[in-house]
Design a protein around this motif. Structure first.
Motif, PDB file in Angstrom:
ATOM      1  N   THR A  60      10.476  -8.677  11.315  1.00 43.28           N
ATOM      2  CA  THR A  60      10.417  -7.527  10.304  1.00 43.28           C
ATOM      3  C   THR A  60       8.688  -6.917  10.544  1.00 43.28           C
ATOM      4  OG1 THR A  60      11.924  -8.053   8.761  1.00 43.28           O
ATOM      5  CG2 THR A  60      10.489  -6.455   8.242  1.00 43.28           C
ATOM      6  N   HIS A  61       8.049  -7.628  10.347  1.00 43.44           N
ATOM      7  CA  HIS A  61       6.553  -7.208  10.302  1.00 43.44           C
ATOM      8  C   HIS A  61       6.032  -6.878  11.629  1.00 43.44           C
ATOM      9  CE1 HIS A  61       6.251 -10.059   6.401  1.00 43.44           C
ATOM     10  NE2 HIS A  61       6.525  -8.598   6.123  1.00 43.44           N
ATOM     11  N   HIS A  62       6.257  -7.720  12.750  1.00 41.20           N
ATOM     12  CA  HIS A  62       5.717  -7.443  14.035  1.00 41.20           C
ATOM     13  C   HIS A  62       6.811  -6.878  15.080  1.00 41.20           C
ATOM     14  CE1 HIS A  62       3.682  -7.745  17.467  1.00 41.20           C
ATOM     15  NE2 HIS A  62       4.220  -8.627  17.973  1.00 41.20           N
ATOM     16  N   LEU A  63       7.935  -7.614  15.118  1.00 42.78           N
ATOM     17  CA  LEU A  63       8.808  -7.200  16.234  1.00 42.78           C
ATOM     18  C   LEU A  63       9.447  -5.633  15.886  1.00 42.78           C
ATOM     19  CD1 LEU A  63      10.662 -10.275  17.103  1.00 42.78           C
ATOM     20  CD2 LEU A  63       8.561  -9.314  18.325  1.00 42.78           C
ATOM     21  N   GLY A  64       9.635  -5.507  14.470  1.00 46.28           N
ATOM     22  CA  GLY A  64      10.496  -4.340  14.021  1.00 46.28           C
ATOM     23  C   GLY A  64       9.470  -3.119  14.233  1.00 46.28           C
ATOM     24  N   HIS A  65       8.035  -3.321  13.705  1.00 45.15           N
ATOM     25  CA  HIS A  65       7.311  -2.167  13.789  1.00 45.15           C
ATOM     26  C   HIS A  65       6.847  -1.955  15.317  1.00 45.15           C
ATOM     27  CE1 HIS A  65       6.533  -2.834   9.419  1.00 45.15           C
ATOM     28  NE2 HIS A  65       6.476  -1.583   9.533  1.00 45.15           N
ATOM     29  N   PHE A  66       6.807  -3.098  16.062  1.00 45.74           N
ATOM     30  CA  PHE A  66       6.435  -2.846  17.430  1.00 45.74           C
ATOM     31  C   PHE A  66       7.511  -2.059  18.070  1.00 45.74           C
ATOM     32  CE2 PHE A  66       6.590  -3.734  22.059  1.00 45.74           C
ATOM     33  CZ  PHE A  66       5.417  -4.179  22.403  1.00 45.74           C
ATOM     34  N   ALA A  67       8.739  -2.290  17.993  1.00 45.87           N
ATOM     35  CA  ALA A  67       9.588  -1.709  18.519  1.00 45.87           C
ATOM     36  C   ALA A  67       9.718   0.037  18.016  1.00 45.87           C
ATOM     37  CB  ALA A  67      11.195  -2.219  18.317  1.00 45.87           C
ATOM     38  N   LEU A  68       9.709   0.100  16.757  1.00 43.26           N
ATOM     39  CA  LEU A  68       9.648   1.469  15.947  1.00 43.26           C
ATOM     40  C   LEU A  68       8.528   2.360  16.669  1.00 43.26           C
ATOM     41  CD1 LEU A  68      10.897   3.455  13.820  1.00 43.26           C
ATOM     42  CD2 LEU A  68       9.084   2.582  12.387  1.00 43.26           C
TER      43      LEU A  68
END
Length: 319
Positions: free
Chosen positions: A127-135
């Protein structure tokens, strides 16, 4: 001249106007994200709440309109734990440009067992890293269309005492909730700083700033029913803690300044003035571990490989 001495002096209760600008706040329906949204609404901007729960988003919008008459606010469905949905989220913004995104949404630290996202990633890191990276990759065309957009990443003071295990980023071997939380937020902060370096290398108009809220407690947070309700008893019991920490309304201040203050520059770290735990926002020295660009590059590569989003190719001018 240091950007922390902007002129006129920064007033957390009277931010500059931002009429005509559009800001997205992930996790804007509760906690610190709600107060970031409230304070940005007060600037006259259009604020979009990114939320997994439409009912909670609706309640937050009702509350925002009661606190900020005439607030320009709407919501989009956002689930950072579902990478395949993020392109649709970006499209649903339906705007020609985005002036800032505040990467605030997160997993509550309530001593959970190890869980995974829909894509099979550890939930906090996912959530914190991968989700924001992709978003960020999906949003970059909208951010690049603005004259001087900002990506503001909300880290955590809990990350300051952590170091990443680059061979166990998803806590498969060593899952301890508090440590995993702190490390996932640290990865997110590495991403925010590395993003700015890469944006500078291609002369992008977009900048990236990292902030943290210090110590922010519900019991020191003013009521915003139904989003947050604080009882008189909770307020009295929390009074001694106010010497060291603050409420979530104040925890929002560094992010709001990072969005609105023209004196803030990319690649900076902002947090509360007093011991990094409470007070008005100020620029901090980048923490020693965050200054390690080789670790930041590894975290970036993990984000690219695990999400399938090559963020470099979304930056205008990249070759």
């Amino acid at each position: 001249m240091s950007s922390s001495s902007s002129t006129p002096p920064w007033d957390v209760r009277r931010p500059p106007r931002a009429d005509g600008r559009v800001f997205l706040v992930t996790g804007g329906n509760a906690g610190i994200g709600y107060f970031i949204a409230e304070q940005l609404c007060a600037s006259g901007a259009t604020v979009v709440l990114g939320s997994r729960d439409p009912a909670k988003a609706e309640a937050a919008m009702v509350c925002l309109r009661s606190q900020v008459p005439g607030a320009r606010v709407r919501a989009v469905r956002l689930d950072l734990a579902d990478l395949s949905s993020l392109g649709t989220t970006a499209e649903s913004l339906a705007v020609p440009r985005l002036d800032a995104v505040v990467h605030n949404a997160g997993v509550a630290l309530d001593d959970p067992p190890r869980r995974e996202t829909r894509d099979g990633h550890e939930l906090m890191f996912g959530t914190h890293h991968l989700g924001h990276f992709a978003l960020t990759g999906h949003l970059m065309p909208l951010l690049s269309a603005a004259p001087a957009a900002r990506v503001v990443t909300v880290g955590s003071f809990a990350a300051k005492s952590e170091r990443l295990d680059l061979d166990d980023l998803q806590s498969l071997r060593d899952y301890r909730p508090k440590r995993t939380y702190g490390r996932s937020k640290l990865a997110q902060m590495y991403f925010g700083l590395e993003l700015d370096r890469r944006l500078r290398s291609v002369h992008s108009p977009v900048t990236s700033v990292v902030v943290h809220p210090g110590g922010a407690l519900d019991s020191l947070t003013p009521s915003r029913p139904p989003v947050h309700v604080r009882t008189a008893g909770e307020r009295l019991r929390a009074a001694p803690a106010a010497l060291l920490v603050q409420g979530k309304h104040a925890g929002a201040w560094p992010a709001v300044r990072a969005v609105l203050d023209p004196a803030v520059s990319g690649g900076q770290l902002w947090g509360p003035q007093l011991f990094g735990l409470r007070g008005v926002p100020r620029q901090e020295a980048v923490w020693s571990q965050l200054a390690d660009t080789s670790v930041a590059a590894r975290v970036w590569e993990a984000g690219r490989d695990l999400t399938g989003v090559d963020l470099d190719t979304t930056v205008p001018g990249h070759r």
